[in-house]
Scaffold this active site. Sequence first.
Site, PDB file in Angstrom:
ATOM      1  CB  CYS A  84      -0.890  -0.002   1.236  1.00  0.00           C
ATOM      2  SG  CYS A  84      -1.803   1.531   1.428  1.00  0.00           S
ATOM      3  CB  CYS A  90      -2.624   4.646   6.559  1.00  0.00           C
ATOM      4  SG  CYS A  90      -3.953   3.703   7.296  1.00  0.00           S
ATOM      5  CB  CYS A 447      -8.292  -8.720  21.627  1.00  0.00           C
ATOM      6  SG  CYS A 447      -9.111  -7.725  22.865  1.00  0.00           S
TER       7      CYS A 447
END
Length: 492
Positions: A84, A90, A447
């Site tokens: 990307c 980003c 997580c």
Amino acid sequence: MADTIRKNDEFELTITDLSDEGTGIGRSETNEPGGNTSGFIWFVKDALIGDRVRAAATKVKKNYGFARLVRVLEPSPYRVKARCPEARRCGGCQIQEMDYEKQLKFKEDKVRNDLVRIGGFEESAFTFEPIMGMEDPWRYRNKAVYPVGKDRDGNLIAGFYAGRTHSIIRCEDCLLGMEKNRIVLEVILSFMKEFGIESYDETTHAGVVRHVLIREGLRTGELMVSVVINAKQLKGAEELCRRLKDRLPELASFTLCVNREKTNVIMGDRIINVYGPGYIEEEICEVSAKPEAGSYKYHEMPVKSVRFRISPLSFFQVNSRQMERLYGTALEFAGLTGKENVWDLYCGVGTISLFLSKHAKKVYGVEIIPAAIENARENAALNDIGNAEFYVGRAEEVLPQWYKEQYQETGEKIDVIVVDPPRKGCDIQCLETMVSIAPERIVYVSCDPATLARDLKYLCANGYRLDKVRPCDMFGHTVHVETIVLLQKLNS
Ligand code: SAH
């Protein structure tokens, strides 16, 4: 003797580690004039383990500093070219420039290290299974949320917020998302242009279109689009829907989501239905997850499935493929034969509860968000599941209360408790009650390896043995890792 490095000075450094956030870490000999303190630590964003880099100091503290990557002098053997073009700006993919196999290794190490360092476990005392990696770590997200705004020349764009700011950088094809996101955005932006509809401006609170939410069911192929607006209605919404449907016949739900608040919360709470039933459906299949020897690949066989309704506001795992492996592992670790009573704490829309219910006598789910529990009950009905019961509330309140009032009265035996808490892990009251209820097995889906290790330490000091650990890569190219753990009750 090394010189003092001050702000803006450039220097060379070898990167030897990565922080939990994916920042490169290296040590320079000393940062004291004539000093002998070894191991001054530098954090260099975008640098990888094994890189020799030229860096420029941006902030210098007493024992550590931050530096900007000027250039890579000798690349790490694990360095690959980012696919990307916006990867660094980003920041969504913190480790896209690391070879995928190495990413998986990095995540395994992170989980193992946290268990040893924070949990105090001996590595030889439990089974550490290989991480469940993805066959193809691209385009795996079933959900995308794009902010809509304008570039400097006033052109309508969709993209992402530039790090820590609210200016939007154009990027209409995130490589973690579906290819069709681009078509959805193209249709919406050209429609806005033609109909003279403004994008939302955060500073003036003017304009209409704030965000576009796109979701798709992997197994059903149903597509959802929801446009978040700062208005009561969207002029030409039916026409926009027709244009979307023309290009993407799989469109099953088109809605507007009203958010008129001055907030950076994306979704509002009012949904206007333009097309379809207001939700899409997705199936979650049972797959066995047995690793192939010496590989991150898994053998699988889809068998039974559970159907779920997903509305624009529901929480749903973003990686459908890996979600099936994650839940499959939870099912395997739970060791159900059809006779067990199970609690599923932090159950969301009931995904794990319903997934397990077909193999259990009874499943109880607990979740703090009332709308999610409504969805969970609807999903149970949709699948004709009669042995699942759901409670709204905090796990650390509902479970102790149930224990005090019902467990002690009826003496109903609980065989398995599954927990899937947010990053901060389980509350101590929740852990204490779990220990009092004393199920044969606890399955912990986590997580965050650090809070996982902390909670396991408590449970293993109070009657449980750490049996198996299996990490799962739900978020390739990011530093996040999911882990499923099986605990067995001692002396049973
Ligand atoms: N197991 C679900 C959701 C996991 S995400 C799935 O796989 O889809 C964690 C969930 O815990 C979220 O839905 C969140 O709303 C909920 N939650 C957060 N704090 C909670 C608490 N104290 N008690 C119960 N649920 C909580």
